[in-house]
Scaffold this motif. Structure first.
Motif, PDB file in Angstrom:
ATOM      1  N   GLN A  29     -25.722  -0.538 -10.324  1.00 30.85           N
ATOM      2  CA  GLN A  29     -25.195  -2.023 -10.457  1.00 30.85           C
ATOM      3  C   GLN A  29     -23.882  -2.327 -11.347  1.00 30.85           C
ATOM      4  OE1 GLN A  29     -26.499  -4.143  -8.103  1.00 30.85           O
ATOM      5  NE2 GLN A  29     -27.836  -2.359  -7.596  1.00 30.85           N
ATOM      6  N   GLU A  30     -23.157  -1.179 -11.379  1.00 31.03           N
ATOM      7  CA  GLU A  30     -22.062  -1.392 -12.246  1.00 31.03           C
ATOM      8  C   GLU A  30     -20.698  -1.856 -11.889  1.00 31.03           C
ATOM      9  OE1 GLU A  30     -23.965   2.883 -12.507  1.00 31.03           O
ATOM     10  OE2 GLU A  30     -23.045   1.554 -11.005  1.00 31.03           O
ATOM     11  N   HIS A  31     -20.874  -2.082 -10.627  1.00 23.96           N
ATOM     12  CA  HIS A  31     -19.582  -2.986 -10.086  1.00 23.96           C
ATOM     13  C   HIS A  31     -18.942  -4.124 -10.755  1.00 23.96           C
ATOM     14  CE1 HIS A  31     -17.007  -3.731  -6.305  1.00 23.96           C
ATOM     15  NE2 HIS A  31     -17.338  -5.154  -6.851  1.00 23.96           N
ATOM     16  N   ALA A  32     -19.727  -4.953 -11.158  1.00 24.38           N
ATOM     17  CA  ALA A  32     -18.987  -6.461 -11.960  1.00 24.38           C
ATOM     18  C   ALA A  32     -18.616  -5.984 -13.197  1.00 24.38           C
ATOM     19  CB  ALA A  32     -20.230  -7.421 -11.811  1.00 24.38           C
ATOM     20  N   VAL A  33     -19.253  -5.121 -13.815  1.00 23.39           N
ATOM     21  CA  VAL A  33     -18.707  -4.541 -15.407  1.00 23.39           C
ATOM     22  C   VAL A  33     -17.314  -3.815 -15.179  1.00 23.39           C
ATOM     23  CG1 VAL A  33     -19.732  -2.536 -15.797  1.00 23.39           C
ATOM     24  CG2 VAL A  33     -19.561  -4.215 -17.556  1.00 23.39           C
ATOM     25  N   ALA A  34     -17.411  -3.060 -14.142  1.00 22.33           N
ATOM     26  CA  ALA A  34     -16.183  -2.329 -14.014  1.00 22.33           C
ATOM     27  C   ALA A  34     -14.844  -3.263 -13.799  1.00 22.33           C
ATOM     28  CB  ALA A  34     -16.318  -1.088 -12.808  1.00 22.33           C
ATOM     29  N   ARG A  79      -0.734  14.582 -16.468  1.00 18.80           N
ATOM     30  CA  ARG A  79      -0.593  14.022 -17.712  1.00 18.80           C
ATOM     31  C   ARG A  79      -1.665  14.506 -18.492  1.00 18.80           C
ATOM     32  NH1 ARG A  79      -0.359   8.903 -20.625  1.00 18.80           N
ATOM     33  NH2 ARG A  79       1.332   8.181 -19.560  1.00 18.80           N
ATOM     34  N   LYS A  80      -1.344  15.147 -19.780  1.00 20.80           N
ATOM     35  CA  LYS A  80      -2.405  15.624 -20.590  1.00 20.80           C
ATOM     36  C   LYS A  80      -2.551  14.726 -21.722  1.00 20.80           C
ATOM     37  CE  LYS A  80      -4.508  19.646 -22.467  1.00 20.80           C
ATOM     38  NZ  LYS A  80      -4.370  21.060 -22.525  1.00 20.80           N
ATOM     39  N   PHE A  81      -3.442  13.693 -22.003  1.00 21.59           N
ATOM     40  CA  PHE A  81      -3.815  12.896 -23.190  1.00 21.59           C
ATOM     41  C   PHE A  81      -4.079  13.937 -24.525  1.00 21.59           C
ATOM     42  CE2 PHE A  81      -5.021  10.371 -19.499  1.00 21.59           C
ATOM     43  CZ  PHE A  81      -4.168   9.147 -19.739  1.00 21.59           C
ATOM     44  N   LYS A  82      -3.457  13.588 -25.414  1.00 23.32           N
ATOM     45  CA  LYS A  82      -4.127  14.119 -26.766  1.00 23.32           C
ATOM     46  C   LYS A  82      -5.518  13.937 -27.067  1.00 23.32           C
ATOM     47  CE  LYS A  82       0.486  14.403 -29.059  1.00 23.32           C
ATOM     48  NZ  LYS A  82       1.408  14.021 -30.312  1.00 23.32           N
ATOM     49  N   VAL A  83      -5.893  12.604 -26.711  1.00 24.17           N
ATOM     50  CA  VAL A  83      -7.270  12.221 -27.281  1.00 24.17           C
ATOM     51  C   VAL A  83      -7.724  11.253 -25.704  1.00 24.17           C
ATOM     52  CG1 VAL A  83      -8.859  11.037 -28.289  1.00 24.17           C
ATOM     53  CG2 VAL A  83      -7.208  12.355 -29.516  1.00 24.17           C
ATOM     54  N   LEU A  84      -8.870  11.435 -25.292  1.00 26.39           N
ATOM     55  CA  LEU A  84      -9.376  10.791 -24.061  1.00 26.39           C
ATOM     56  C   LEU A  84     -10.661   9.972 -24.807  1.00 26.39           C
ATOM     57  CD1 LEU A  84      -8.971   9.760 -21.311  1.00 26.39           C
ATOM     58  CD2 LEU A  84     -10.380  11.612 -20.627  1.00 26.39           C
ATOM     59  N   MET A  85     -10.881   8.835 -24.719  1.00 27.67           N
ATOM     60  CA  MET A  85     -12.066   7.987 -25.190  1.00 27.67           C
ATOM     61  C   MET A  85     -12.957   7.981 -23.961  1.00 27.67           C
ATOM     62  SD  MET A  85     -10.973   7.682 -28.137  1.00 27.67           S
ATOM     63  CE  MET A  85     -12.152   6.527 -29.244  1.00 27.67           C
ATOM     64  N   ASN A  86     -14.081   8.067 -24.208  1.00 25.44           N
ATOM     65  CA  ASN A  86     -15.060   7.988 -23.212  1.00 25.44           C
ATOM     66  C   ASN A  86     -16.539   7.690 -23.548  1.00 25.44           C
ATOM     67  OD1 ASN A  86     -17.564  10.069 -21.923  1.00 25.44           O
ATOM     68  ND2 ASN A  86     -16.366   8.975 -20.386  1.00 25.44           N
ATOM     69  N   SER A  87     -17.282   6.775 -22.647  1.00 27.33           N
ATOM     70  CA  SER A  87     -18.337   6.517 -22.740  1.00 27.33           C
ATOM     71  C   SER A  87     -18.821   6.055 -21.343  1.00 27.33           C
ATOM     72  CB  SER A  87     -18.747   5.395 -23.878  1.00 27.33           C
ATOM     73  OG  SER A  87     -19.958   5.165 -23.990  1.00 27.33           O
ATOM     74  N   HIS A  88     -20.151   5.332 -21.212  1.00 28.54           N
ATOM     75  CA  HIS A  88     -20.673   4.993 -19.918  1.00 28.54           C
ATOM     76  C   HIS A  88     -20.818   3.418 -20.024  1.00 28.54           C
ATOM     77  CE1 HIS A  88     -24.906   4.830 -21.250  1.00 28.54           C
ATOM     78  NE2 HIS A  88     -24.462   5.893 -22.051  1.00 28.54           N
ATOM     79  N   ILE A  89     -20.653   2.979 -18.800  1.00 25.75           N
ATOM     80  CA  ILE A  89     -20.687   1.443 -18.616  1.00 25.75           C
ATOM     81  C   ILE A  89     -22.187   1.125 -17.872  1.00 25.75           C
ATOM     82  CG2 ILE A  89     -18.408   1.014 -18.540  1.00 25.75           C
ATOM     83  CD1 ILE A  89     -18.427   0.976 -15.525  1.00 25.75           C
ATOM     84  N   ASP A  90     -22.979   2.024 -17.444  1.00 23.65           N
ATOM     85  CA  ASP A  90     -24.102   1.689 -16.784  1.00 23.65           C
ATOM     86  C   ASP A  90     -25.309   1.856 -18.069  1.00 23.65           C
ATOM     87  OD1 ASP A  90     -24.178   4.720 -17.226  1.00 23.65           O
ATOM     88  OD2 ASP A  90     -25.801   4.825 -16.084  1.00 23.65           O
TER      89      ASP A  90
END
Length: 369
Positions: A29-34, A79-90
């Motif tokens: 059910q991640e649709h709305a938060v995305a 494109r190669k980022f120097k840093v990619l921030m990541n986490s999860h929304i579920d």
């Protein structure tokens, strides 16, 4: 004495976190938060691509970047980022409404892991405003389905980008992870022969045999890694038999092993230990071992940040599911000990600290070139 007013950094983090928690986003059910995250980021001058999951086109990963004069995904190719921030929304179920005290934010996702999402975004935006990193240095990737099957991060591997460093936000109690253990999950099934319990010789007790197997596994010499510590074993569920006066014809156990060395080594020890027990069992007893999952541990990169301790995470993350030659880091506000609980929370002070530490980590990594 008047109460100290929150800093702009904390005010922005709390505002974003509140809006994220207020939107239910249990797995599937991640649709709305995305959609909300896209709207927020676009209003803050980010280009955003919603990546539909191949098997669930109404569920999305959120990829955001700056420094390119178009929001077309094609413009990112190579494109190669120097840093990619990541986490999860579920989040795990059930949804728990947002709450707030003077010192804490409560609700589902407060620490796992919307607190990390909000802290990361504010940290990057502050660095860009301050001119301490170039816009194109840092990207954002927030994925669905981490809490179950990791298909969000798996899908993200097909995006036309790469990165030198991946900073994953999870509740780490403001400590940098040296790594996290792998996992091996297995089912053990024992088949015997039913009979009257007053005449044990007429049957073959599957529960007796399972107890022997589990006892041998409990005392097995599970390997130890100097960085990630001991490999640990958990008997998650056991079932078998039908009644006290009936010899059990079947018994099963579901086990999980947190792997600190290699899944192949641990799997081999599991199977060989069971084989040794089988040699001593009565004829007519069958033992089957089925390994459902086997993932190696993850060793993380670290950055020297004053006052920030290191630790080894006992839980598993999305890290190994994003393909590439990047180096991962694991850090975030909140404690895994309250994640998934009815009392999930994150301290407001920890959110502010996390923003500052994320900034220092990013600067340290960008400085490496």
């Amino acid at each position: 004495m008047s109460k100290q007013q929150p800093t702009q950094s904390l005010t922005e983090t709390l505002s974003l976190l509140k809006s994220l928690i207020q939107i239910p986003s249990t797995t599937l059910q991640e649709h709305a938060v995305a959609l909300h995250l896209r709207s927020y980021l676009q209003s803050h001058n980010w280009h955003v691509h919603l990546q539909p999951l191949p098997s669930h086109p109404d569920r999305f990963n959120v990829l955001a970047w700056r420094g390119t004069p178009t929001d077309s995904l094609d413009s990112l190719t190579g494109r190669k980022f120097k840093v990619l921030m990541n986490s999860h929304i579920d989040t795990v179920p059930p949804h728990i409404e947002y709450g707030e005290t003077e010192t804490r934010v409560t609700g589902r996702g407060a620490c796992d892991a919307k607190g990390s999402v909000a802290s990361q975004i504010v940290a990057v935006e502050e660095l860009i405003r301050e001119g301490r990193v170039a816009e194109e240095d840092v990207g954002l990737l927030y994925v669905a389905s981490e809490e179950t099957d990791h298909i969000g991060m798996i899908a993200a591997s097909s995006l036309p980008i790469s990165t030198n460093y991946l900073i994953v936000g999870e509740p780490t109690e403001l400590k940098l992870a040296l790594g996290h253990k792998g996992v091996l999950k297995a089912d053990i099934k024992v088949t015997g022969k039913a009979g009257h319990s007053g005449y044990p010789h007429v049957g073959r007790n599957a529960i007796d045999a399972l107890v022997d197997v589990l006892g041998a596994l409990k005392s097995a010499p599970w390997p130890h890694d100097p960085r990630l510590g001991p490999t640990t074993l958990n008997f998650g569920s056991i079932s078998g038999g039908v009644a006290a006066n009936v010899i059990a014809a079947s018994a099963t156990a579901d086990i999980a092993i947190r792997v600190s060395t290699s899944a192949a080594e641990v799997s081999s020890l599991l199977l060989s230990t069971v084989e040794k027990v089988k040699e001593g069992l009565q004829d007519g007893i069958a033992v089957e071992v089925s390994v459902r999952a086997a993932m190696d541990p993850v060793r993380c990169e670290t950055v020297d940040v004053e006052g920030v301790e290191t630790f080894v995470a006992g839980y598993f993350t999305d890290i190994p599911y994003l393909k590439g030659d990047h180096k991962p880091l694991l850090y975030g506000p909140g404690s895994i000990l309250v994640a998934h609980s009815k009392d999930e929370f994150v301290e407001k002070a920890d959110l502010e600290v996390a923003v500052g530490v994320y900034k220092q980590i990013i600067l340290g990594l960008v400085g490496r070139g």
